[in-house]
Write an enzyme that holds these catalytic residues in place. Structure first.
Site, PDB file in Angstrom:
ATOM      1  N   ASP A  81       0.965  -1.124   0.074  1.00 14.10           N
ATOM      2  CA  ASP A  81       0.094   0.130  -0.081  1.00 14.10           C
ATOM      3  C   ASP A  81       0.956   1.346   0.102  1.00 14.10           C
ATOM      4  OD1 ASP A  81      -2.373   1.505   0.442  1.00 14.10           O
ATOM      5  OD2 ASP A  81      -2.149   1.459   2.439  1.00 14.10           O
ATOM      6  N   HIS A  82       0.771   2.340  -0.931  1.00 15.13           N
ATOM      7  CA  HIS A  82       1.425   3.434  -0.952  1.00 15.13           C
ATOM      8  C   HIS A  82       2.968   3.230  -1.016  1.00 15.13           C
ATOM      9  CE1 HIS A  82      -2.102   6.220  -0.294  1.00 15.13           C
ATOM     10  NE2 HIS A  82      -2.705   5.404   0.358  1.00 15.13           N
ATOM     11  N   GLU A 133      -1.612   5.932  -8.660  1.00 10.33           N
ATOM     12  CA  GLU A 133      -2.738   7.116  -8.226  1.00 10.33           C
ATOM     13  C   GLU A 133      -2.522   8.200  -8.968  1.00 10.33           C
ATOM     14  OE1 GLU A 133      -3.012   7.407  -3.976  1.00 10.33           O
ATOM     15  OE2 GLU A 133      -3.537   9.497  -4.202  1.00 10.33           O
ATOM     16  N   SER A 213     -12.894   4.433   5.073  1.00 14.57           N
ATOM     17  CA  SER A 213     -13.329   3.967   6.293  1.00 14.57           C
ATOM     18  C   SER A 213     -14.625   4.633   6.590  1.00 14.57           C
ATOM     19  CB  SER A 213     -12.432   4.305   7.676  1.00 14.57           C
ATOM     20  OG  SER A 213     -11.366   3.298   7.576  1.00 14.57           O
ATOM     21  N   ASN A 253     -10.260   0.409   0.055  1.00 15.33           N
ATOM     22  CA  ASN A 253      -9.127   0.257   1.235  1.00 15.33           C
ATOM     23  C   ASN A 253      -9.575   0.749   2.635  1.00 15.33           C
ATOM     24  OD1 ASN A 253      -7.393  -0.187  -1.330  1.00 15.33           O
ATOM     25  ND2 ASN A 253      -6.227   1.374  -0.420  1.00 15.33           N
TER      26      ASN A 253
HETATM   27  P1  13P Z   1      -8.883   5.014   5.754  1.00 11.74           P
HETATM   28  O1  13P Z   1      -7.920   5.717   6.404  1.00 11.74           O
HETATM   29  O2  13P Z   1     -10.045   5.570   5.488  1.00 11.74           O
HETATM   30  O3  13P Z   1      -9.099   3.709   6.618  1.00 11.74           O
HETATM   31  O4  13P Z   1      -8.029   4.582   4.368  1.00 11.74           O
HETATM   32  C1  13P Z   1      -7.111   3.698   4.374  1.00 11.74           C
HETATM   33  C2  13P Z   1      -6.282   3.690   2.989  1.00 11.74           C
HETATM   34  O5  13P Z   1      -6.725   4.204   2.119  1.00 11.74           O
HETATM   35  C3  13P Z   1      -5.280   2.665   2.833  1.00 11.74           C
HETATM   36  O6  13P Z   1      -4.290   3.031   1.688  1.00 11.74           O
HETATM   37  O1  G3H Z   2      -3.231   5.013   3.682  1.00 11.35           O
HETATM   38  C1  G3H Z   2      -2.408   4.963   4.518  1.00 11.35           C
HETATM   39  C2  G3H Z   2      -2.747   3.673   5.585  1.00 11.35           C
HETATM   40  O2  G3H Z   2      -3.863   4.038   6.234  1.00 11.35           O
HETATM   41  C3  G3H Z   2      -1.452   3.106   6.029  1.00 11.35           C
HETATM   42  O3  G3H Z   2      -1.157   4.049   7.206  1.00 11.35           O
HETATM   43  O4  G3H Z   2       1.258   4.529   6.581  1.00 11.35           O
HETATM   44  O5  G3H Z   2       0.259   4.756   9.243  1.00 11.35           O
HETATM   45  O6  G3H Z   2       0.797   2.538   8.033  1.00 11.35           O
HETATM   46  P1  G3H Z   2       0.210   4.058   7.712  1.00 11.35           P
HETATM   47 ZN    ZN Z   3      -4.521   4.874   1.073  1.00  5.69          ZN
END
Ligand code: 13P
Ligand code: G3H
Ligand code: ZN
Length: 319
Positions: A81-82, A133, A213, A253
């Site tokens: 992720d990211h 993205e 969320s 997500n």
């Molecule tokens: P939320 O902060 O809404 O749970 O989004 C999580 C997210 O996009 C992780 O990539």
């Molecule tokens: O989009 C980001 C996710 O909520 C992950 O959060 O970088 O704090 O692990 P984090």
């Molecule tokens: Zn995200």
């Protein structure tokens, strides 16, 4: 069973969305797998850069492999992720990940394309798919003008060029959501016109919704009643998530909601059991409550009950 993310997307597109949940520790992994098995849903386990360095990426990956053995009926993909470019190459080379996200959305359009294209080439050479993205994630406040709002959201006209030139397999689109527990101040919601336009231009191409969320108000109330300070926290309406899931938003997500369950369980447990100092007490409650949350989310996404159908779909594809 760990599967490639594109197979999950192909099965889901237009009918339901696959939940992509961030994990950091053993309790989250157990709750996540249990909830998806209980609701018979395919899912995506996703690891952020922060999660991979929280304890150790090898520990997290080993726990996911173990969960695959503990829950042999589970069908899931493993996703970065990211990621930045280096994290993407690290995951591609590891051979463990089904997909990576290259997040170069802070760069200008041409630079985002150049970085994403390099990652796509490296990933595709190893059979791994790539999420990119385009646009700036962030809530669009009610007072801003249409022009200002459009500048933040993903521009559907740019999407076709971006996808064609990069070869990416799915796209995180800015449709009005933002990360964290404070997404909206008023009655804003998802920008369905953006989703609709992208789906028309690129039919069958999976869109990803970050910041999904729903920040359940009951959780927020209970957290505050147990000493928390989360005034004004607000998330995405679940009815809007369900609607988007049928319009081409194929990956949803979720991280913050899991953190809220964790926070509420631990705050309440310690308040109600001041003599307790054992982590297993609240840990057990968290695993069960997180599993319930995930099973509920599968219903919202429409992924509940899809497990047998996706298993059959993948079997026929792979043969
Ligand atoms: P939320 O902060 O809404 O749970 O989004 C999580 C997210 O996009 C992780 O990539
Ligand atoms: O989009 C980001 C996710 O909520 C992950 O959060 O970088 O704090 O692990 P984090
Ligand atoms: Zn995200």
């Amino acid at each position: 069973m760990i599967v490639t993310t594109d197979l999950l997307f192909e099965h889901a597109y237009g009918n339901y969305a696959v939940g992509a949940y961030n994990i950091n520790n053993a309790e989250q992994i157990m709750g996540l797998f249990r909830g998806n098995i209980d609701s018979k849903a395919p899912f995506i386990v996703q690891l952020s850069k922060g999660a991979r360095s929280y304890t150790d990426k090898r520990l997290l990956e080993a726990m996911i492999r173990a969960a695959d053995e503990i829950f042999p009926e589970a069908i899931f993909a493993v996703h970065l992720d990211h990621g930045d470019e280096q994290a993407c190459y690290d995951c591609i080379d590891s051979g463990f990940y089904s997909s990576v996200m290259i997040d170069a959305s802070a760069e200008e359009f041409e630079e985002n394309i150049a970085i994403t294209k390099r990652v796509v080439e490296a990933a595709h050479a190893k059979g791994i798919v790539v999420e990119a993205e385009l646009g700036k994630l962030g809530g669009v406040e009610e007072h801003v003008s249409v022009a200002e709002a459009d500048a933040k959201l993903t521009d559907p006209k740019e999407v076709e060029e971006f996808v064609t030139r990069t070869g990416c397999d799915s796209l995180a689109c800015a449709i009005g959501t933002s990360h964290g527990a404070y997404k909206f101040t008023g009655s804003q919601g998802l920008h369905f016109n953006v989703i609709e336009d992208i789906a028309k231009l690129l039919p069958g191409f999976p869109m990803v919704m970050h910041g999904s969320s729903s920040v359940p108000q009951d959780e927020v109330k209970r957290i505050n009643a147990a000493g928390g300070q989360m005034g004004g926290a607000k998330g995405v309406d679940e009815a809007e998530i369900s609607k988007a899931s049928k319009m081409g938003v194929t990956k949803v997500n979720i991280d913050t909601d899991g953190r809220l369950v964790w926070c509420r369980v631990h705050r309440e447990h310690l308040l109600e059991n001041p003599e307790n100092f054992d982590l297993r007490g609240p840990g057990k409650v968290f695993m069960a409550e997180y599993a319930d949350y995930i099973a509920h989310k599968s219903e919202v996404l429409g992924s509940a009950g899809q497990l047998d159908s996706v298993r059959e779909f993948i079997k026929n594809k792979v043969v």
